[in-house]
Enzyme design. Sequence first.
Site, mmCIF file in Angstrom:
data_model
loop_
_atom_site.group_PDB
_atom_site.id
_atom_site.type_symbol
_atom_site.label_atom_id
_atom_site.label_comp_id
_atom_site.label_asym_id
_atom_site.label_seq_id
_atom_site.Cartn_x
_atom_site.Cartn_y
_atom_site.Cartn_z
ATOM 1 N N TRP A 49 8.653 144.767 -33.570
ATOM 2 C CA TRP A 49 7.831 145.761 -34.268
ATOM 3 C C TRP A 49 6.362 145.360 -34.249
ATOM 4 O O TRP A 49 5.482 146.228 -34.186
ATOM 5 C CB TRP A 49 8.301 145.944 -35.703
ATOM 6 C CG TRP A 49 7.281 146.632 -36.566
ATOM 7 C CD1 TRP A 49 6.497 146.059 -37.529
ATOM 8 C CD2 TRP A 49 6.901 148.014 -36.510
ATOM 9 N NE1 TRP A 49 5.660 147.000 -38.083
ATOM 10 C CE2 TRP A 49 5.886 148.202 -37.477
ATOM 11 C CE3 TRP A 49 7.317 149.101 -35.744
ATOM 12 C CZ2 TRP A 49 5.283 149.443 -37.695
ATOM 13 C CZ3 TRP A 49 6.711 150.341 -35.961
ATOM 14 C CH2 TRP A 49 5.713 150.503 -36.928
ATOM 15 N N GLY A 91 9.763 143.469 -37.758
ATOM 16 C CA GLY A 91 10.503 144.221 -38.753
ATOM 17 C C GLY A 91 10.620 145.679 -38.323
ATOM 18 O O GLY A 91 11.290 145.969 -37.338
ATOM 19 N N ASP A 110 17.422 139.741 -24.020
ATOM 20 C CA ASP A 110 17.062 140.300 -25.317
ATOM 21 C C ASP A 110 18.007 141.456 -25.614
ATOM 22 O O ASP A 110 17.951 142.514 -24.971
ATOM 23 C CB ASP A 110 15.607 140.772 -25.289
ATOM 24 C CG ASP A 110 15.077 141.179 -26.653
ATOM 25 O OD1 ASP A 110 15.885 141.568 -27.512
ATOM 26 O OD2 ASP A 110 13.845 141.113 -26.842
#
Length: 329
Positions: free
Chosen positions: A120, A52, A273
């Site tokens: 995160w 997050g 990514d």
Amino acid sequence: MDRNLQQTSAGALYPPLDPFDRQRVDVGDGHNLYVEQCGNPGGLPVAVLHGGPGGGCSPMMRRFFDPDIWRVILFDQRGCGRSRPHASIRDNTTWHLVRDIERLRGHLGIDRWAVFGGSWGATLALIYAITHPDRAAHLFLRGVFLMEERELDWFYGGGVGAFWPEAWARFAGMIPEAEHGDLIAAYNRRLFDTPAQEQVRFARAWAAWENALASVAAQGRSGEPGGEYARAFARLENHYFTHRGFLDHDGWIRANLDRIADVPGDIVQGRYDMICPPVSAQLLAEGWSAATLQIAPFAGHALSEPGIAEELVAATDRIAAARSGELRF
């Protein structure tokens, strides 16, 4: 040790696992965290940090560890998932989360533990280990995000939008063009200074932009995220990014890697990514000699990407085998 592994769409994972313990822990400041434990109550302890900020933990996160060997601790960070108050940014900073991790370690009677996190969660794992290197026995990191300005510029300044212009148009198109110079600030005004219904509308757009690029298979498409989940995710993530992770300066993590010179780690990174490009994982590995970097060649960002799950399970199995049956760090 892989006798219990299952081959799934998410790779080689251990079978679904129910917690042996669920509890709520008051960490102060009006925050109450949801905490669960799975696997072997006397096993090697590992703290799992979700992404997050604001993503919350999921049952899949339990399955990267041999349940006969590992004591797996998951919790929802302040303001998200099953923790309360929901979507709250009050007393919610990186340093509050680091303090919460330490409080949970003491509360659970653990001396040292491994830490597992992606995106995160990897950022928070690194900050925690830098702050408490004597408590971090090993780091398992995926989809490295170093909380640096160049990474925010890539994702919210149009860099990745050049690869996915249609998804970028949906995200940026929510905001008048005059405010496109700082979309984090523009979304912040709408996530915090508008009625709840408007907050949810912009929260869904914020979450959908990230979800659309999480997987190679998604190809820039995203389902409509639930309103309550999206509101917590978007508000918390935007709050942290607005404040640049509450770190003293840009590049803080890399500037302090000497603090974890003796903490071993495994880094797993998807070659494609789009949220956290591999350059951050490479820079981290170059500055942290105790870590090894594995690139999954056809993977994106998500925990479930091909090769990501396999590499992470292989890493947790390898560390478990190295303990030679002694289930403590």
